[in-house]
Each structure stands twice: as C-alpha cells, then as structure tokens.
Design an enzyme around this catalytic site. Structure first.
Site: not given
Ligand code: NAG
Ligand code: NAG
Length: 441
Positions: A177, A238
C-alpha cells in the site's frame, strides 16, 4: 452518443522489399534498446485469482467481541478450508490474501514486522504452511510509507528486511500500500526498492502495487515503468459494497482506457480492486455486471466476501468457468469500452483465436428489461464478424445467438444495471479467399 475508439489494429499495406527490410531493422533496433517490458519474476502470467479480506472484514481487531469476523489466523484457516471444500481452489482461486491490520503495533526486538500475538498466535509461517498444505498460496500486506493506512508499522527504511521476513515465512504475494509515503520521489523509489528486495530474496512473490493510485494526483504515472516493477497495480479508489462504487470504477476505467488498457498483459495488470459479489450491496444483476466487466478488463479476481456463508447464486457466478476463462484468456489483452450513451454501454475484449468477449451494459436505472440491438460491424473494429462469427451469450444465462455476418444485427435483453456477456467465435471453416470485405466506417 460518445464514441471512444482506442488504438486499433490496421492491416498493413504492401510496400517495397527494401522498405520492409528497413522497417524490420528499425523494429529490431527498437526492441534491442527497449528495456524489459514486464517484471521478470515469471509470475502473474494471467490475472491472479483469489480472496482478500479487506472489503468484507476491514480492520476488525476485536476478537473477543467478534470472534467469527476479526482479522485472525482462524479467519484465514477457515477460508482456506472452504476454498478447498467448496470448489474455489478448483475454479482457479489460488491466492488467500491478508490485508491491513494483521500486524502487532510495533516491530520486534530485531526490528522485524510481527503479527499480532493474540490474533495470529501461531505466526505467519505456520499459517503459510497450512495454506500451502491446502494447495493454496498466501498473500500478505505492507506499506511503502512510515505507517500502513490503519496505522500499523510501515516498511519505509526496512524494505530489504521486510522482504526477507516475508520470504522466510513462505509468503507468495505482497500487497504494498502507499499511505504515508512522504514525497513523490520517496513513493516511486520505495516501490522500486521493494520490487528489487523481493527479487533478491530468491522467492517467487507476486508484487501488487498501489503506486499509480498515489502518484496520479501529483504526476501522471508512467505505466511502462510501473510494469517493469509490479505484477499488478491499483489506479483508483477502494471498491465499496455498492452499485455506486462499481459504476464509478467502470467510468474511471473507461475514461482512462487509452492510458491503462494497452499496457496490461502477461506479468502486469491493472487492478480495479476486489470483487464484492456475495455481500450486501449489489443486486443480482449488478453482481453479473461486476463479474462480466472484471473479466473484460483482465482484472485480478480477488473476492472479498464471506465464503463460509455465501449464497449459491453468487457462488455459481463467481465460479462460472466460461467467465473465468475470458478473464484468464492467454492473449492477455485488456478490454475497453467502444460505445456509450446515457442508456447503454458496449465493451469488448479481444481473445486468443480471433474471438471477442462483448459486454452489453444497461445503464438505465429505471424501467424494466431493455432490448438492445446493435450491428456486428461495430465489434472488433469491423473484424470480429467479418465475414462471419458465432455469437454465444454467457451471462446472465447461457444461450446461442447463432451465426452472424459483418452486416447483421443482433439483440439482447438486459435488465437495468445488468450486463449481457457475449462471446464471438470465428467459425471453424476457413472462408474462401476474396470473400473478406473491408469494414464499413
Ligand atoms: C529476479 O530478476 C531476474 C531478472 O531481472 C529474474 O531472472 C529472476 O527470475 C528474478 N527472481 C525472482 C525470485 O523473482
Ligand atoms: C517511462 O518509463 C520508461 C521506462 O523506464 C522510459 O523509457 C520512458 O522514457 C518513460 N516515459 C516518460 C514519458 O517519462
């Protein structure tokens, strides 16, 4: 009507032999000068299939209150069991992936990342061994910056150590990430350094990046470069368990397809994020749309749902062999939108063997099923059904639409927010020379 025409194949015109040789020479020269096209770890030759905990289980760390839903080794062991017993592994879903919130709040005395001792008491290497014993692979999560998105230790300054730790545990995939990355230069360097560190471990570890997602607001990502370091990469926000989120991801992907579609191929894929099929937010038709379009986009198929209690309809959709085969097509070309208006969209994906996967999406959010008619001449830039093709519907139900030619039209009935997924196939027998007509424009 907004028409989007990505780069197309064009038939080569005849030229002099000398010109041809010169061209060949130039091509060879260009190939020699060009750096490696994809990350050369031999992995992700097709979009990876698996399961990732984030969208469904988020950062639930309270196992006292939520023993069945907290991020723990028990959750992953149960999911591994179900992946085998319920046919997921046999359908191709291979990577069982941990997302954020697996770590203890601090590194250990040697500075290594460590799992939360309460939730992962056996340790990650035991979990990896268990997952491997089931014929599956284990994915883990870390962050390029100073902290993960949920505030656990980041990998900044420890890329080599963390890569070595993951390799020593027997991890097979890393989702890396980009929260708290620092400067743009640090972001880019961090993703590259981790790629090298993974390579240096000598272990085959699929490398999933969020580099372009964090880079894009500051600078246009260079996908040629990203593909040299990552096996797949997130470009956009997301996914949520809602139709709004699926629409938004599709719109973004279509709007940026000239940037992102061409680069995808064996070893490197665009990742539009997890499949949320089998959860709460999508209707039956919307689940079909996500499955069909993720197949068209050559997306990694990482489900985030509860496989222990998924309904049979969602399971059948996620395990549909023909849809998975489109997603995994060996040609490895990502599909793109070829037509859109306020009522419907048409997407296509070139397949090996000369066929195309076609998605007809009904974007109307009122009324009933719509009959959508279009000309085969629009498919494959006029080449898909020239001179003829078989058309078969795969979703939502299987149906033969018969033999078509370059001048025919065909109809499909599509529910609001649903998708008809079709496949064209070149007929077996070779057409006689001279029967091919150029496509009409
Ligand atoms: C490391 O990279 C080299 C080439 O750059 C490649 O041949 C090798 O297979 C890679 N090793 C691993 C473990 O990914
Ligand atoms: C993108 O990266 C590639 C590979 O590193 C490089 O050759 C190319 O010049 C870069 N393109 C731009 C526009 O910076």
């Amino acid at each position: 009507m907004a028409q989007q025409q990505p780069e197309r194949r064009r038939g080569g015109g005849g030229g002099g032999l000398a010109l041809l040789l010169l061209l060949l020479l130039l091509l060879l020269l260009a190939a020699a000068l060009r750096p490696a096209e994809a990350l050369e770890n031999g992995l992700a030759r097709r979009p990876p299939l698996g399961w990732l905990h984030w969208e469904r289980f988020l950062c639930q760390t309270d196992c006292a209150r939520e023993p069945h839903r907290c991020v723990s080794e028990q959750l992953f062991m149960q999911m591994a069991d179900v992946m085998v017993s319920e046919g997921w592994r046999d359908a191709g879903y291979e990577y069982l992936c941990i997302d954020d919130c697996w770590m203890a709040p601090t590194r250990d005395k040697q500075g290594r990342l460590q799992p939360d001792p309460k939730r992962f008491p056996s340790g990650i290497s035991k979990l990896a061994a268990y997952v491997h014993s089931k014929g599956l692979k284990l994915g883990i999560y870390a962050d390029v910056g100073s902290k993960t998105c949920a505030g656990f230790p980041g990998s900044k300054g420890n890329y080599k150590l963390d890569a070595d730790t993951f390799a020593s545990w027997g991890v097979d995939l890393l989702k890396f990430d980009g929260c708290n990355f620092g400067t743009l230069a640090q972001l880019v360097k961090g993703y590259k350094d981790m790629s090298r560190a993974l390579n240096e471990t000598g272990r085959s570890i699929v490398y999933s990046c969020e580099w372009p997602l964090y880079q894009r607001p500051l600078q246009k990502p260079n996908y040629t470069e990203i593909k040299q370091y990552c096996n797949y990469w997130r470009n956009y926000e997301d996914v949520y368990d809602s139709w709004c989120s699926i629409k938004d991801i599709l719109d973004w992907s279509a709007l940026h397809q000239d940037d992102i579609a061409e680069i995808a191929g064996p070893g490197g894929w665009n990742d539009p994020d997890m499949l949320v099929i089998g959860n709460f937010g999508l209707s039956r038709d919307q689940q079909v749309t996500q499955m069909a379009l993720w197949a068209i986009m050559a997306a990694p198929l990482l489900m985030s749902n509860d496989l222990r209690s998924i309904c049979p309809q969602a399971k059948a959709l996620l395990q549909n062999k023909e849809v998975i085969a489109i997603n995994q097509d060996p040609l490895g070309k990502q599909g793109y939108r070829i037509l859109a208006d306020h009522k419907f969209e048409l997407w296509e994906r070139p397949l090996s063997g000369g066929g195309y996967a076609i998605a007809v999406l009904n974007r109307q959010e009122m009324g009933g099923p719509q009959t959508i008619t279009f000309s085969t001449a629009i498919l494959g830039n006029g080449l898909a059904c020239n001179p003829t093709c078989w058309i078969q519907q795969i979703l939502p139900t299987k149906r033969e639409l018969g033999l078509h030619n370059w001048a025919s039209a065909f109809k499909v009935l599509v529910n609001p927010t649903g998708t008809a997924l079709l496949k064209t196939k070149v007929p077996e027998e070779k057409p006689a020379a001279g029967t091919r007509r150029p496509p009409e424009h």
